[in-house]
Design a protein around this motif. Structure first.
Motif, PDB file in Angstrom:
ATOM      1  N   MET A 111       0.817  -1.191  -0.010  1.00 45.10           N
ATOM      2  CA  MET A 111      -0.136   0.170  -0.062  1.00 45.10           C
ATOM      3  C   MET A 111       0.818   1.272   0.106  1.00 45.10           C
ATOM      4  N   ALA A 112       0.981   2.075  -0.923  1.00 42.85           N
ATOM      5  CA  ALA A 112       1.546   3.229  -1.158  1.00 42.85           C
ATOM      6  C   ALA A 112       1.079   4.221  -0.145  1.00 42.85           C
ATOM      7  N   ALA A 113       1.803   4.871   0.482  1.00 39.23           N
ATOM      8  CA  ALA A 113       1.437   6.240   1.401  1.00 39.23           C
ATOM      9  C   ALA A 113       1.095   7.547   0.403  1.00 39.23           C
ATOM     10  N   GLY A 114       0.135   7.693   0.067  1.00 43.63           N
ATOM     11  CA  GLY A 114      -0.063   9.056  -0.840  1.00 43.63           C
ATOM     12  C   GLY A 114      -0.452  10.169  -0.021  1.00 43.63           C
ATOM     13  N   PRO A 115      -0.854  11.302  -0.432  1.00 49.33           N
ATOM     14  CA  PRO A 115      -0.985  12.288   0.047  1.00 49.33           C
ATOM     15  C   PRO A 115      -2.473  12.246   0.906  1.00 49.33           C
ATOM     16  N   GLY A 116      -3.328  11.567   0.483  1.00 44.85           N
ATOM     17  CA  GLY A 116      -4.623  11.371   0.960  1.00 44.85           C
ATOM     18  C   GLY A 116      -4.289  10.387   2.275  1.00 44.85           C
ATOM     19  N   PHE A 117      -3.536   9.481   2.256  1.00 45.88           N
ATOM     20  CA  PHE A 117      -3.230   8.856   3.519  1.00 45.88           C
ATOM     21  C   PHE A 117      -2.386   9.694   4.638  1.00 45.88           C
ATOM     22  N   LEU A 118      -1.450  10.636   4.223  1.00 46.26           N
ATOM     23  CA  LEU A 118      -0.758  11.456   4.948  1.00 46.26           C
ATOM     24  C   LEU A 118      -1.741  12.377   5.581  1.00 46.26           C
ATOM     25  N   ILE A 119      -2.864  12.866   4.931  1.00 48.18           N
ATOM     26  CA  ILE A 119      -3.689  13.966   5.633  1.00 48.18           C
ATOM     27  C   ILE A 119      -4.758  13.071   6.281  1.00 48.18           C
ATOM     28  N   GLY A 120      -4.886  11.938   6.085  1.00 46.11           N
ATOM     29  CA  GLY A 120      -5.681  11.248   7.232  1.00 46.11           C
ATOM     30  C   GLY A 120      -4.964  11.044   8.510  1.00 46.11           C
ATOM     31  N   ALA A 121      -3.602  10.713   8.390  1.00 48.34           N
ATOM     32  CA  ALA A 121      -2.848  10.500   9.528  1.00 48.34           C
ATOM     33  C   ALA A 121      -2.670  11.869  10.287  1.00 48.34           C
ATOM     34  N   ILE A 122      -2.544  13.014   9.679  1.00 45.91           N
ATOM     35  CA  ILE A 122      -2.683  14.288  10.351  1.00 45.91           C
ATOM     36  C   ILE A 122      -3.719  14.649  10.905  1.00 45.91           C
ATOM     37  N   GLY A 123      -5.084  14.169  10.309  1.00 43.03           N
ATOM     38  CA  GLY A 123      -6.367  14.340  10.995  1.00 43.03           C
ATOM     39  C   GLY A 123      -6.550  13.660  12.253  1.00 43.03           C
ATOM     40  N   CYS A 124      -6.150  12.374  12.242  1.00 42.83           N
ATOM     41  CA  CYS A 124      -6.147  11.453  13.173  1.00 42.83           C
ATOM     42  C   CYS A 124      -5.319  12.022  14.474  1.00 42.83           C
ATOM     43  N   PHE A 125      -4.201  12.493  14.030  1.00 42.12           N
ATOM     44  CA  PHE A 125      -3.354  13.040  15.078  1.00 42.12           C
ATOM     45  C   PHE A 125      -3.885  14.202  16.020  1.00 42.12           C
ATOM     46  N   LEU A 126      -4.506  15.020  14.868  1.00 39.12           N
ATOM     47  CA  LEU A 126      -5.167  16.329  15.421  1.00 39.12           C
ATOM     48  C   LEU A 126      -6.137  15.865  16.437  1.00 39.12           C
ATOM     49  N   LEU A 127      -7.123  14.875  16.016  1.00 34.96           N
ATOM     50  CA  LEU A 127      -8.155  14.526  16.883  1.00 34.96           C
ATOM     51  C   LEU A 127      -7.515  14.022  18.316  1.00 34.96           C
ATOM     52  N   ALA A 128      -6.654  13.109  18.267  1.00 33.09           N
ATOM     53  CA  ALA A 128      -5.986  12.524  19.554  1.00 33.09           C
ATOM     54  C   ALA A 128      -5.285  13.734  20.406  1.00 33.09           C
ATOM     55  N   HIS A 129      -4.605  14.644  19.684  1.00 36.13           N
ATOM     56  CA  HIS A 129      -4.115  15.895  20.346  1.00 36.13           C
ATOM     57  C   HIS A 129      -5.199  16.744  20.974  1.00 36.13           C
ATOM     58  N   ALA A 130      -6.385  16.870  20.434  1.00 36.28           N
ATOM     59  CA  ALA A 130      -7.447  17.637  21.087  1.00 36.28           C
ATOM     60  C   ALA A 130      -8.206  17.020  22.129  1.00 36.28           C
ATOM     61  N   ALA A 131      -8.085  15.652  21.928  1.00 28.94           N
ATOM     62  CA  ALA A 131      -8.638  14.748  23.378  1.00 28.94           C
ATOM     63  C   ALA A 131      -7.794  15.042  24.349  1.00 28.94           C
ATOM     64  N   TYR A 132      -6.406  14.768  24.202  1.00 20.08           N
ATOM     65  CA  TYR A 132      -5.256  15.042  25.343  1.00 20.08           C
ATOM     66  C   TYR A 132      -5.370  16.544  25.814  1.00 20.08           C
ATOM     67  N   SER A 133      -5.487  17.458  24.892  1.00 23.15           N
ATOM     68  CA  SER A 133      -5.707  18.939  25.568  1.00 23.15           C
ATOM     69  C   SER A 133      -7.107  18.957  26.121  1.00 23.15           C
ATOM     70  N   THR A 134      -8.238  18.256  25.871  1.00 25.00           N
ATOM     71  CA  THR A 134      -9.400  18.572  26.765  1.00 25.00           C
ATOM     72  C   THR A 134      -9.020  17.744  28.042  1.00 25.00           C
ATOM     73  N   ILE A 135      -8.587  16.598  28.110  1.00 23.80           N
ATOM     74  CA  ILE A 135      -7.953  16.036  29.361  1.00 23.80           C
ATOM     75  C   ILE A 135      -7.295  16.630  30.329  1.00 23.80           C
ATOM     76  N   GLN A 136      -6.510  17.421  29.568  1.00 23.30           N
ATOM     77  CA  GLN A 136      -5.325  18.233  30.387  1.00 23.30           C
ATOM     78  C   GLN A 136      -5.861  19.362  31.042  1.00 23.30           C
ATOM     79  N   TYR A 137      -6.909  20.100  30.070  1.00 22.39           N
ATOM     80  CA  TYR A 137      -7.641  21.264  30.589  1.00 22.39           C
ATOM     81  C   TYR A 137      -8.651  21.023  31.778  1.00 22.39           C
ATOM     82  N   ARG A 138      -9.160  19.577  31.773  1.00 24.16           N
ATOM     83  CA  ARG A 138      -9.953  19.297  32.689  1.00 24.16           C
ATOM     84  C   ARG A 138      -9.270  19.102  34.070  1.00 24.16           C
ATOM     85  N   GLY A 139      -7.975  18.555  33.843  1.00 20.90           N
ATOM     86  CA  GLY A 139      -6.982  18.569  35.154  1.00 20.90           C
ATOM     87  C   GLY A 139      -6.859  19.809  35.694  1.00 20.90           C
ATOM     88  N   VAL A 140      -6.690  20.768  35.168  1.00 13.98           N
ATOM     89  CA  VAL A 140      -6.152  22.122  35.577  1.00 13.98           C
ATOM     90  C   VAL A 140      -7.447  22.778  36.173  1.00 13.98           C
TER      91      VAL A 140
END
Length: 108
Positions: A1-30
């Motif tokens: 499976m070749a990692a094209g630009p669509g696959f890279l954009i999907g990985a970035i989108g998943c990373f942004l969602l995971a980072h937003a979840a982590y940021s929300t958990i950290q904000y609730r801790g504060v």
């Protein structure tokens, strides 16, 4: 499976969602430390969620490829066919208790 630009954009989108979840958990801790009530995520986290969702949805629609035709009369449709082994086709099922002649008429 070749990692094209669509696959890279999907990985970035998943990373942004995971980072937003982590940021929300950290904000609730504060907020727990400051003894304040949680009323919602900060604006930058909401923007990050929307951006990650948009990128992930775009990648989910673009990475798999072109959609195939589902019309049975189409010449390019080669996916629709009866199975070669008819042993797995069952006609004795609970649908037999349904009425066969149903006359549905619209009344105006």
């Amino acid at each position: 499976m070749a990692a094209g630009p669509g696959f890279l954009i999907g990985a970035i989108g998943c990373f942004l969602l995971a980072h937003a979840a982590y940021s929300t958990i950290q904000y609730r801790g504060v907020l727990k430390i400051l003894e304040e009530e949680f009323s919602g995520s900060p604006f930058n986290v909401v923007i990050e969620i929307l951006l990650g969702l948009g990128l992930s949805m775009w990648a989910a629609l673009s990475v798999p490829g072109n959609f195939s035709s589902i019309l049975p009369d189409s010449d390019e449709n080669r996916y629709v066919s009866l199975p070669a082994n008819l042993d797995f086709m069952i006609f004795n099922h609970r649908g037999r208790v349904l009425p066969r002649d149903v006359d549905l008429k619209l009344t105006t």
